[in-house]
Design a protein around this motif. Structure first.
Motif, PDB file in Angstrom:
ATOM      1  N   GLY A   1       0.800  -1.219   0.000  1.00 16.93           N
ATOM      2  CA  GLY A   1       0.000   0.000   0.000  1.00 16.93           C
ATOM      3  C   GLY A   1       0.833   1.268   0.000  1.00 16.93           C
ATOM      4  O   GLY A   1       0.332   2.343  -0.303  1.00 16.93           O
ATOM      5  N   GLY A   2       2.098   1.158   0.381  1.00 18.04           N
ATOM      6  CA  GLY A   2       2.972   2.324   0.364  1.00 18.04           C
ATOM      7  C   GLY A   2       3.046   3.046   1.694  1.00 18.04           C
ATOM      8  O   GLY A   2       3.599   4.138   1.779  1.00 18.04           O
ATOM      9  N   PHE A   3       2.501   2.453   2.752  1.00 20.65           N
ATOM     10  CA  PHE A   3       2.545   3.106   4.055  1.00 20.65           C
ATOM     11  C   PHE A   3       3.860   2.825   4.779  1.00 20.65           C
ATOM     12  O   PHE A   3       4.208   3.495   5.737  1.00 20.65           O
ATOM     13  CB  PHE A   3       1.375   2.639   4.921  1.00 20.65           C
ATOM     14  N   VAL A   4       4.547   1.794   4.341  1.00 17.95           N
ATOM     15  CA  VAL A   4       5.834   1.447   4.933  1.00 17.95           C
ATOM     16  C   VAL A   4       6.819   1.217   3.792  1.00 17.95           C
ATOM     17  O   VAL A   4       6.448   0.671   2.759  1.00 17.95           O
ATOM     18  CB  VAL A   4       5.742   0.139   5.756  1.00 17.95           C
ATOM     19  N   THR A   5       8.049   1.644   3.990  1.00 18.25           N
ATOM     20  CA  THR A   5       9.079   1.395   2.988  1.00 18.25           C
ATOM     21  C   THR A   5       9.903   0.200   3.445  1.00 18.25           C
ATOM     22  O   THR A   5      10.354   0.175   4.582  1.00 18.25           O
ATOM     23  CB  THR A   5       9.989   2.620   2.839  1.00 18.25           C
ATOM     24  N   PRO A   6      10.092  -0.787   2.570  1.00 14.81           N
ATOM     25  CA  PRO A   6      10.848  -1.975   2.985  1.00 14.81           C
ATOM     26  C   PRO A   6      12.308  -1.629   3.247  1.00 14.81           C
ATOM     27  O   PRO A   6      12.856  -0.707   2.657  1.00 14.81           O
ATOM     28  CB  PRO A   6      10.700  -2.925   1.801  1.00 14.81           C
ATOM     29  N   THR A   7      12.928  -2.393   4.146  1.00 14.63           N
ATOM     30  CA  THR A   7      14.337  -2.185   4.446  1.00 14.63           C
ATOM     31  C   THR A   7      15.181  -2.525   3.221  1.00 14.63           C
ATOM     32  O   THR A   7      16.129  -1.833   2.885  1.00 14.63           O
ATOM     33  CB  THR A   7      14.765  -3.070   5.627  1.00 14.63           C
ATOM     34  N   SER A   8      14.836  -3.621   2.561  1.00 17.54           N
ATOM     35  CA  SER A   8      15.499  -3.936   1.306  1.00 17.54           C
ATOM     36  C   SER A   8      14.539  -4.736   0.443  1.00 17.54           C
ATOM     37  O   SER A   8      13.505  -5.217   0.910  1.00 17.54           O
ATOM     38  CB  SER A   8      16.781  -4.736   1.561  1.00 17.54           C
ATOM     39  N   GLY A   9      14.892  -4.865  -0.841  1.00 18.38           N
ATOM     40  CA  GLY A   9      14.012  -5.567  -1.758  1.00 18.38           C
ATOM     41  C   GLY A   9      13.143  -4.603  -2.536  1.00 18.38           C
ATOM     42  O   GLY A   9      13.141  -3.405  -2.269  1.00 18.38           O
ATOM     43  N   ASP A  10      12.419  -5.131  -3.518  1.00 20.35           N
ATOM     44  CA  ASP A  10      11.655  -4.277  -4.420  1.00 20.35           C
ATOM     45  C   ASP A  10      10.182  -4.643  -4.437  1.00 20.35           C
ATOM     46  O   ASP A  10       9.809  -5.796  -4.253  1.00 20.35           O
ATOM     47  CB  ASP A  10      12.195  -4.415  -5.847  1.00 20.35           C
TER      48      ASP A  10
END
Lengths: 284, 394
Positions: free
Chosen positions: B52-61
């Motif tokens: 949803g875009g509320f959290v940005t992942p630490t790594s990965g796409d």
């Protein structure tokens, strides 16, 4: 719903009856009596002379309330966005002046605003007054700040600002964060999130903030006496004069109090109506 | 079920160096109903919030239609979310709640020159689209009501309409039925599936309720401890669980230590059972899953195994009986009553036996020795309820 605990409310009921209800009844009785006794409406009929005072009081109280709102809302909003430690510190700073006696606080403003007061000396030191004289071709030694309506408004704002910040802050802090996320999810940018969600939902806080600033402002007499120099009479001063001052006339004082009370109550009712569409505002 | 729409590639997420997601790899097809299923804390909601875009992942796409969208804010994604507690705007009526997203939108002026000028959606179109959504969710005539005057189920449907009216490519649903009572939840499950088929978009659904997942999904992703345990259709997940965790989490399972003697033959309790599985090493230790409903009770002399009944619970449609086989207790669901203390034999058809490779979950699940306590232990009472419910249906 009667239970045994309701007995604990008795002291409060007695207190209310003695110190809230009874005085109001006395005010009403006095307002409709002549000095020598007997029913009369003269107290109200004579009030026209004081229309200016009414006007001035409401004007200054409105300005003070507006300024409080303009300062208080952004402060509350920004506070709510900070971390819990900042919020606690800010809260203490906001409350701190309230631990000092109201009169002392106002007295210190007198010495700050005086012609030879702190501010004027600062202005002299940094050359602001010289600059002013240069620009406007005047020859003043200080800014005349004390004993002006501006000083009265300043006093009101200073004293009552916490009452604006606290209710707004407590409403904003309780806003469900998922509502903000939902708005962002539905395509609202930061401005629209604020305008369409946060602002309307903080309306109850704004309304009670306005009430809590406006009501004491409109009836204040200490502030206007100390910072306004007592020249521009306000309602509070006028009433005080009728009871304690040279113009001793408690019947007229009661009538003015009553009229002021009615106006304030009407204002509040109208505001409540206005806020009804929003969540239930807790008022008065 | 064709085109790939979303792909998560080597997705990792950590809060304060505490890993929440480990190497999530997943693709989601267009028009698919995909469920992320797992116990609380398994990372399913975090996965959803990343999509949803509320959290940005630490790594990965995160790829959407082949384009990396890690840094695209929520309002620029063609994705909308139905929040756990609906998150309807309390100050707006139903109509304005649904219209919210449309009022936020600006798009190129269709009548003007093909240029940059962006215009708001005209009022008639908003009205039309909101009304259309109200019809989809069966709430026509409710447009002037405030959310707090609606029932939980109605609020839920408004939340769905509010998301769908924007015609997203993907709808994310975060335990949307969690706050509803059981009856309503069942109705809403069917309703959700109907809506998904009607609007024909991808639904990504998060739940801890295995029954919900089985009922609605095209694909289920079972997660635990930040990792994907299994991806498959509901039938796959139920019939061919990959490890003891999945077998235990989805439905009831007896999980027994076994040895794969050879293809199509597994040894439990020192006895060989014919089965359908193959491809294991010779004499490889395995976990064997036997579903409680796949066990037939037979007279002792005909039984492949013989045990003693230690507990009987009447469940309406069937009895849950606990049978002790040499110290290991099995759950058997049967319509025949067997009294406590009775010696019974059991028979398991080859297709009732499912063999799994050993995993880190081996030995943790599948024994019903602590049958009664197990229900108390479940931290989520509703989860226990759901499991009982689903047993009724099976």
């Amino acid at each position: 719903m009667r239970n045994k605990l309701s007995h604990f409310a008795i002291p409060y009921v007695v207190w209310m009856a003695l110190f809230v209800v009874a005085p109001i009844i006395m005010v009403v009785v006095y307002a409709f009596s002549a000095a020598e006794g007997g029913f009369t409406l003269d107290n109200f009929a004579n009030m026209g002379t004081y229309a200016v005072v009414f006007g001035r009081s409401f004007k200054l109280a409105l300005i003070a309330t507006a300024v409080c709102l303009l300062i208080g809302y952004p402060v509350s909003y920004m506070m709510s966005k900070e971390g819990p430690r900042f919020q606690r510190a800010a809260m203490v700073l906001i409350m701190l002046p309230m631990w000092i006696n109201f009169l002392l606080r106002t007295y210190s403003w007198m010495s700050i605003l005086e012609n030879n007061g702190l501010l004027n000396r600062l202005f002299q030191r940094i050359g602001l007054i010289a600059l002013y004289n240069q620009v406007f071709g005047t020859d003043i030694e200080f800014f005349h700040m004390l004993n002006t309506q501006g000083a009265v408004v300043l006093g009101m704002v200073y004293n009552y600002l916490p009452f604006m910040i606290l209710p707004i802050y407590s409403v904003i802090i309780k806003l469900d964060h998922s509502l903000i996320e939902a708005a962002r999810d539905l395509g609202a940018n930061s401005f629209n999130v604020f305008r369409r969600v946060i602002l309307p939902l903080s309306f109850p806080g704004i309304l009670s903030g306005i009430t809590m600033v406006f009501v004491p402002s409109v009836s204040t007499f200490a502030i206007s006496k100390m910072l306004g120099g007592g020249t521009d009479l306000l309602l509070g001063d006028l009433i005080e004069q009728q009871f304690l001052g040279g113009a001793y006339n408690p019947q007229l004082g009661a009538a003015i109090s009553l009229v002021m009370m009615v106006i304030v109550v009407v204002c509040m009712v109208v505001m409540n109506r206005f806020g009804e569409g929003e969540e239930q505002a807790v008022m008065l | 079920m064709s085109k790939e729409l979303i792909r998560l590639r080597d997705l990792c997420m950590a809060y304060d160096n505490e890993p929440v997601l480990n190497n999530i790899n997943l693709y989601i097809n267009d028009k698919e109903f995909l469920t992320l299923l797992g116990p609380s804390g398994c990372g399913k909601t975090t996965t959803l919030r990343i999509i949803g875009g509320f959290v940005t992942p630490t790594s990965g796409d995160v790829l959407f239609d082949g384009v990396r969208i890690n840094d695209v804010p929520p309002y620029k994604r063609q994705i909308n979310t139905v929040f756990q507690k609906y998150a309807l705007f309390p100050h707006l009526n139903v109509f304005e709640n649904i219209a919210f997203g449309l009022r936020m939108q600006k798009r190129p002026d269709p009548s003007g020159p093909a240029g940059k000028k962006l215009v708001r959606i005209p009022e008639e179109e908003i009205r039309e689209r909101v009304m259309e959504m109200l019809e989809v969710i069966n709430l026509k005539g409710f447009e002037n009501r405030k959310p707090d005057s609606l029932s939980g189920g109605q609020q839920q449907r408004v939340a769905i309409a509010r998301a769908l009216v924007n015609r997203p490519k993907v709808l994310l649903l975060d335990e949307p039925l969690g706050a509803l009572d059981l009856k309503l939840r069942k109705d809403m499950q069917i309703e959700l599936k109907r809506i998904q088929q009607q609007v024909g978009i991808t639904f990504i659904y998060v739940t801890h309720d295995q029954e919900e997942a089985l009922t609605m999904s095209d694909t289920i992703v079972v997660m635990d401890k930040g990792s994907i345990q299994q991806i498959g259709t509901p039938e796959d997940i139920y019939n061919e669980p990959k490890n003891a965790f999945v077998a235990d989490f989805i439905g009831e399972s007896n999980i027994i230590d076994g040895i794969m003697v050879r293809d199509k033959c597994v040894k439990m309790y020192g006895r060989e059972f014919p089965c359908l599985d193959g491809g294991f090493g010779e004499n490889e230790p395995v976990d064997v899953v036997i579903r409680p409903e796949d066990i037939d009770i037979v007279p002792v002399e005909q039984g492949q195994l013989v045990g003693t009944v230690t507990n009987v619970t009447f469940k309406g449609m069937q009895y849950d009986i606990i049978v002790d086989f040499r110290g290991f207790k099995w759950l058997i669901q049967t319509t025949d009553h067997s009294p406590v203390g009775a010696r019974i034999g059991i028979k398991i058809d080859p297709d009732g036996i499912h063999v799994m490779k050993k995993s880190s979950y081996s030995g943790m699940f599948g024994d019903y020795s602590s049958f009664s306590e197990e229900y108390d232990e479940l931290d989520d009472a509703s989860l226990a309820l759901d499991e009982e419910e689903s047993e009724d249906e099976e």
